[in-house]
Design an enzyme around this catalytic site. Structure first.
Site, PDB file in Angstrom:
ATOM      1  N   ARG A 106      -0.860 -13.361  -7.856  1.00 52.59           N
ATOM      2  CA  ARG A 106       0.239 -12.724  -7.108  1.00 52.59           C
ATOM      3  C   ARG A 106       0.860 -13.850  -6.290  1.00 52.59           C
ATOM      4  O   ARG A 106       0.214 -14.383  -5.376  1.00 52.59           O
ATOM      5  CB  ARG A 106      -0.273 -11.597  -6.214  1.00 52.59           C
ATOM      6  N   HIS A 133       7.455  -7.854 -11.657  1.00 46.82           N
ATOM      7  CA  HIS A 133       6.143  -7.196 -11.509  1.00 46.82           C
ATOM      8  C   HIS A 133       5.836  -6.474 -12.830  1.00 46.82           C
ATOM      9  O   HIS A 133       5.844  -5.245 -12.902  1.00 46.82           O
ATOM     10  CB  HIS A 133       6.216  -6.212 -10.340  1.00 46.82           C
ATOM     11  N   GLN A 136       3.120  -3.611 -13.238  1.00 40.84           N
ATOM     12  CA  GLN A 136       3.574  -2.345 -12.662  1.00 40.84           C
ATOM     13  C   GLN A 136       4.379  -1.557 -13.681  1.00 40.84           C
ATOM     14  O   GLN A 136       4.216  -0.349 -13.843  1.00 40.84           O
ATOM     15  CB  GLN A 136       4.436  -2.631 -11.417  1.00 40.84           C
ATOM     16  N   ASP A 224      11.662   1.888  -4.383  1.00 45.32           N
ATOM     17  CA  ASP A 224      10.637   0.989  -3.859  1.00 45.32           C
ATOM     18  C   ASP A 224      11.051   0.664  -2.426  1.00 45.32           C
ATOM     19  O   ASP A 224      12.175   0.977  -2.004  1.00 45.32           O
ATOM     20  CB  ASP A 224      10.564  -0.281  -4.739  1.00 45.32           C
ATOM     21  N   CYS A 262       6.330   2.531  -7.016  1.00 45.14           N
ATOM     22  CA  CYS A 262       5.156   1.683  -7.305  1.00 45.14           C
ATOM     23  C   CYS A 262       4.135   1.722  -6.184  1.00 45.14           C
ATOM     24  O   CYS A 262       2.972   1.402  -6.396  1.00 45.14           O
ATOM     25  CB  CYS A 262       5.605   0.250  -7.574  1.00 45.14           C
ATOM     26  N   ARG A 290      -2.190   2.049 -13.536  1.00 47.62           N
ATOM     27  CA  ARG A 290      -2.356   0.600 -13.440  1.00 47.62           C
ATOM     28  C   ARG A 290      -3.664   0.179 -14.117  1.00 47.62           C
ATOM     29  O   ARG A 290      -3.722  -0.834 -14.817  1.00 47.62           O
ATOM     30  CB  ARG A 290      -2.358   0.144 -11.966  1.00 47.62           C
TER      31      ARG A 290
HETATM   32  N1   CP Z   1       2.178  -1.494  -6.560  1.00 46.23           N
HETATM   33  C1   CP Z   1       1.456  -2.558  -6.188  1.00 46.23           C
HETATM   34  O1   CP Z   1       1.473  -3.614  -6.818  1.00 46.23           O
HETATM   35  O2   CP Z   1       0.719  -2.338  -5.063  1.00 46.23           O
HETATM   36  P1   CP Z   1      -0.145  -3.410  -4.258  1.00 46.23           P
HETATM   37  O3   CP Z   1       0.811  -4.289  -3.504  1.00 46.23           O
HETATM   38  O4   CP Z   1      -1.013  -2.589  -3.344  1.00 46.23           O
HETATM   39  O5   CP Z   1      -0.959  -4.225  -5.225  1.00 46.23           O
HETATM   40  N1  NVA Z   2       8.854  -4.867  -4.027  1.00 47.52           N
HETATM   41  C1  NVA Z   2       7.566  -4.778  -3.386  1.00 47.52           C
HETATM   42  C2  NVA Z   2       6.536  -4.333  -4.365  1.00 47.52           C
HETATM   43  C3  NVA Z   2       5.152  -4.164  -3.789  1.00 47.52           C
HETATM   44  C4  NVA Z   2       4.148  -3.749  -4.819  1.00 47.52           C
HETATM   45  C5  NVA Z   2       7.204  -6.113  -2.772  1.00 47.52           C
HETATM   46  O1  NVA Z   2       7.414  -7.148  -3.435  1.00 47.52           O
HETATM   47  O2  NVA Z   2       6.735  -6.142  -1.639  1.00 47.52           O
END
Ligand code: CP
Ligand code: NVA
Length: 308
Positions: A106, A133, A136, A224, A262, A290
């Site tokens: 990440r 992502h 997701q 989101d 998400c 997921r």
């Molecule tokens: N949706 C998602 O990726 O959530 P997290 O940030 O909790 O991993």
């Molecule tokens: N768009 C959000 C998604 C979190 C899973 C972020 O990047 O914070």
């Protein structure tokens, strides 16, 4: 340089192969939790979960998926590692490839994911970057189809910010043949790379500057957070107000339309409690999926012959 079987973005696969992974996700979901995970297809394999940003779902769902397939995980927050002190993603990739069988990252910057993938000799998985992502979206497509049948030819309305998840929805629309209306305030941008991919594929992706236009007759409303991790502080949120998903907006969608997110949600901001807690909301299935979608991704990376 490397022949490792990465999972970096939805735009890197043939549509038929993405479809194959989604079908595998379904078989794996139906199979439930294996009775003897120690004998699973990933027994003896280790996945590294590396985080430059916080996570609940990605961390736990990958860990559960890997364990249920018989494998093991190591979790590291970048701030606790030398990556957080400036060791390059390339050098990190070279070292971690000597220890583990796959790396999920990440990343704060998409370029770090690309550098890691370029220099790793083991598969690298995109666990969210500032641009996309994809894991997701694998879960999101599974969830849409669980509730509304094949997504091909259907209409999805995205509402709010043009963020990483939105960009992956654009790529998914181009790959899987559904209409995507992007309901975003004027002046809010979305990944040019994702839009360019959609244009080249002749995808039905439309920018709408009113929420009403985006949601009219849609089969699914998805949103989101308006403030993604890494967004600049003090971002102007007032322009997003008309794009909040309310019961009034849901009423303008197709009969039986679903709501997706998400998560994590900022309740009362991008969506009201009334909508996220309504029978139309499928967000808990989405979170569960997921695990199933990522089992398919893990098998793609580490044991393609074991894909159901
Ligand atoms: N949706 C998602 O990726 O959530 P997290 O940030 O909790 O991993
Ligand atoms: N768009 C959000 C998604 C979190 C899973 C972020 O990047 O914070």
């Amino acid at each position: 340089m490397t022949q490792a079987r990465h999972f970096l973005g939805l735009d890197e696969f043939e549509p038929a192969y993405l479809r194959r992974l989604l079908e595998a996700g379904w078989v794996l979901k139906r199979a439930g939790r294996p009775a003897r995970p120690a004998e699973g297809p990933l027994a003896g394999r280790t996945l590294m979960l590396l985080f430059e940003k916080p996570s609940t779902r990605t961390r736990v769902s990958f860990e559960v998926a890997m364990r249920q397939l018989g494998g093991d995980v190591i979790v590291l927050n970048a701030s606790d590692s030398q990556l957080g002190r400036g060791e390059t993603p390339a050098d990190t990739a070279r070292v971690l490839s000597r220890y583990v069988d796959a790396i999920m990252l990440r990343a704060t910057r998409h370029a770090s994911l690309e550098a890691l993938a370029q220099h790793a000799t083991v598969p690298v998985i995109n666990g969210l970057t500032d641009e996309t992502h994809p894991c997701q979206l694998m879960a999101d497509i599974m969830t849409f189809e669980e509730h509304r049948g094949p997504i091909s030819g259907k209409t999805v309305a995205w509402l709010g910010d043009g963020n990483n998840v939105a960009a992956s929805w654009v790529q998914a629309a181009a790959q899987l043949g559904f209409r995507l209306r992007l309901g975003m305030p004027e002046g809010v941008t979305i990944s040019e790379r994702a839009l360019g991919f959609a244009r080249r594929k002749g995808a039905a992706v439309e920018l709408c500057h009113t929420a009403e236009k985006a949601v009219a007759g849609a089969d699914c409303l998805v949103t989101d957070t308006w403030v993604s991790m890494g967004d600049e502080p003090g971002k102007n949120l007032a322009c997003f107000e008309p794009f909040r998903v309310t019961a009034g907006l849901m009423a303008q969608a197709a009969p039986g339309a679903i709501f997706m997110h998400c998560l994590p949600a900022k309740r009362g901001q991008e969506v009201t409690d009334e909508v996220i807690d309504s029978p139309a909301s499928v967000v808990w299935d989405e979170a569960e999926n997921r695990v199933h979608a990522q089992k398919a991704v893990l098998l793609h990376c580490l044991a393609p012959a074991a894909l159901p």
